[in-house]
Design a protein around this motif. Structure first.
Motif, PDB file in Angstrom:
ATOM      1  N   ARG A 114       0.812  -1.215   0.000  1.00 29.07           N
ATOM      2  CA  ARG A 114       0.000   0.000   0.000  1.00 29.07           C
ATOM      3  C   ARG A 114       0.846   1.265   0.000  1.00 29.07           C
ATOM      4  O   ARG A 114       0.343   2.363   0.203  1.00 29.07           O
ATOM      5  CB  ARG A 114      -0.944   0.004   1.203  1.00 29.07           C
ATOM      6  N   THR A 229      -8.621  -2.504   7.522  1.00 24.74           N
ATOM      7  CA  THR A 229      -8.500  -1.238   6.806  1.00 24.74           C
ATOM      8  C   THR A 229      -8.603  -1.451   5.297  1.00 24.74           C
ATOM      9  O   THR A 229      -9.325  -0.728   4.590  1.00 24.74           O
ATOM     10  CB  THR A 229      -7.163  -0.553   7.143  1.00 24.74           C
ATOM     11  N   ALA A 230      -7.871  -2.452   4.808  1.00 20.17           N
ATOM     12  CA  ALA A 230      -7.907  -2.728   3.370  1.00 20.17           C
ATOM     13  C   ALA A 230      -9.284  -3.203   2.929  1.00 20.17           C
ATOM     14  O   ALA A 230      -9.776  -2.822   1.857  1.00 20.17           O
ATOM     15  CB  ALA A 230      -6.845  -3.771   3.021  1.00 20.17           C
ATOM     16  N   SER A 233     -11.556  -0.259   2.786  1.00 14.58           N
ATOM     17  CA  SER A 233     -11.209   0.554   1.614  1.00 14.58           C
ATOM     18  C   SER A 233     -11.759  -0.069   0.339  1.00 14.58           C
ATOM     19  O   SER A 233     -12.178   0.638  -0.577  1.00 14.58           O
ATOM     20  CB  SER A 233      -9.684   0.695   1.508  1.00 14.58           C
ATOM     21  N   TRP A 234     -11.775  -1.390   0.279  1.00 13.06           N
ATOM     22  CA  TRP A 234     -12.335  -2.086  -0.881  1.00 13.06           C
ATOM     23  C   TRP A 234     -13.846  -1.882  -0.958  1.00 13.06           C
ATOM     24  O   TRP A 234     -14.412  -1.651  -2.025  1.00 13.06           O
ATOM     25  CB  TRP A 234     -12.008  -3.574  -0.788  1.00 13.06           C
ATOM     26  N   LEU A 237     -14.255   2.563  -0.733  1.00 13.48           N
ATOM     27  CA  LEU A 237     -13.477   3.400  -1.644  1.00 13.48           C
ATOM     28  C   LEU A 237     -13.157   2.702  -2.960  1.00 13.48           C
ATOM     29  O   LEU A 237     -12.486   3.285  -3.812  1.00 13.48           O
ATOM     30  CB  LEU A 237     -12.171   3.828  -0.957  1.00 13.48           C
ATOM     31  N   ARG A 238     -13.610   1.461  -3.109  1.00 13.43           N
ATOM     32  CA  ARG A 238     -13.393   0.700  -4.336  1.00 13.43           C
ATOM     33  C   ARG A 238     -11.911   0.482  -4.645  1.00 13.43           C
ATOM     34  O   ARG A 238     -11.523   0.377  -5.807  1.00 13.43           O
ATOM     35  CB  ARG A 238     -14.072   1.381  -5.540  1.00 13.43           C
ATOM     36  N   GLU A 239     -11.069   0.436  -3.599  1.00 13.42           N
ATOM     37  CA  GLU A 239      -9.658   0.131  -3.825  1.00 13.42           C
ATOM     38  C   GLU A 239      -9.518  -1.359  -4.151  1.00 13.42           C
ATOM     39  O   GLU A 239     -10.236  -2.199  -3.613  1.00 13.42           O
ATOM     40  CB  GLU A 239      -8.826   0.482  -2.585  1.00 13.42           C
TER      41      GLU A 239
END
Length: 265
Positions: A114, A229-230, A233-234, A237-239
């Motif tokens: 990241r 956190t990841a 975010s997915w 935030l569409r990460e």
């Protein structure tokens, strides 16, 4: 935090948290009073968790990066393990340390994926964050004996209130806190989250877990934070979740599971 600076954030957060915790304690039907012998330890815990831990963390973060802070805080389980072995006589140190090393490796993989930065310019901030890690670890270990005599909410309340009281003189520093009317609603929202979501809800939950588990087993669970956190975010935030994330997550879960399943000798 960048909007008003670390000192106002800390002062307003813990002033609000102290008020909320005292209000809650006042409405509790069976709120236990502290024994006189426990007061010095509560004062020291307050000193550790508010001025030292949060002071060093917030000022350190303002001179470091979020990725560095996440990596350094991933060392918390190791520090707790070493202190618990020394102070609480917890057993199985080497076995647990192996699991923590695997979990820490997983944290590193995710943070590198990241965008972990190698920047010598943030060294001073990193040292402050390390001091915050040590303060939180010592706070965790020293709280354990108190939780044998008091409930988690009582210990949390008086630790935070006493730590906030130690910080009250900072309110009188000229310019330490900007005029309250000048603080944007979004900033107030962040302070409210820190005060209630973190200090009033999460801190007692940490103590509740500490009351029922070994300190090292509670601490190692924090290494799952990069996974959460990841994942968030997915979702929001569409990460994209990369192969590196799944490798790191597997290492973290394997390490945490190893530590949590070790039996006390």
């Amino acid at each position: 935090m960048s909007a008003i600076g670390p000192l106002p954030v800390a002062l307003l957060r813990f002033a609000g948290a102290s008020a909320a915790l005292l209000l809650y304690q006042g409405f509790r039907a069976r709120a236990a009073a502290l024994a006189r012998r426990d007061v010095p330890l509560i004062l020291f815990l307050g000193f550790l968790v508010v001025p030292v831990n949060q002071g060093c963390f917030l000022f350190g973060l303002s001179h470091s990066t979020p990725s560095h802070a996440a990596l350094l805080y991933a060392l918390t389980p190791v520090v707790v393990l070493l202190l618990a072995g020394r102070i609480l006589r917890e057993r199985g140190t080497w076995s647990k340390l192996a699991g923590m090393a695997v979990a820490f490796a997983g944290v590193v993989v995710i943070l590198v994926e990241r965008g972990l930065k190698r920047d010598l310019g943030v060294f001073a901030g990193d040292l402050l964050i390390l001091a915050a890690v040590f303060a939180w670890s010592l706070y965790t270990v020293l709280s354990k004996p108190l939780l044998e005599r008091h409930d988690p909410m009582t210990v949390t309340t008086w630790a935070i209130v006493s730590g906030t009281a130690l910080c009250l003189p900072a309110f009188f520093i000229p310019g330490a806190v900007p005029p309250l009317r000048s603080i944007a609603p979004a900033v107030w929202g962040g302070i409210f989250y820190l005060a209630i979501g973190t200090s009033v809800i999460a801190y007692p939950l940490w103590m509740y877990a500490l009351r029922h588990l070994e300190a090292s087993k509670v601490a190692v669970a924090t290494n799952t934070q990069p996974i959460l956190t990841a994942a968030l975010s997915w979702i929001f935030l569409r990460e994209q979740l990369t192969p590196g994330f799944f490798v790191g997550a597997a290492l973290i879960l394997a390490g945490v599971t190893w530590v949590e399943t070790r039996r006390s000798a």
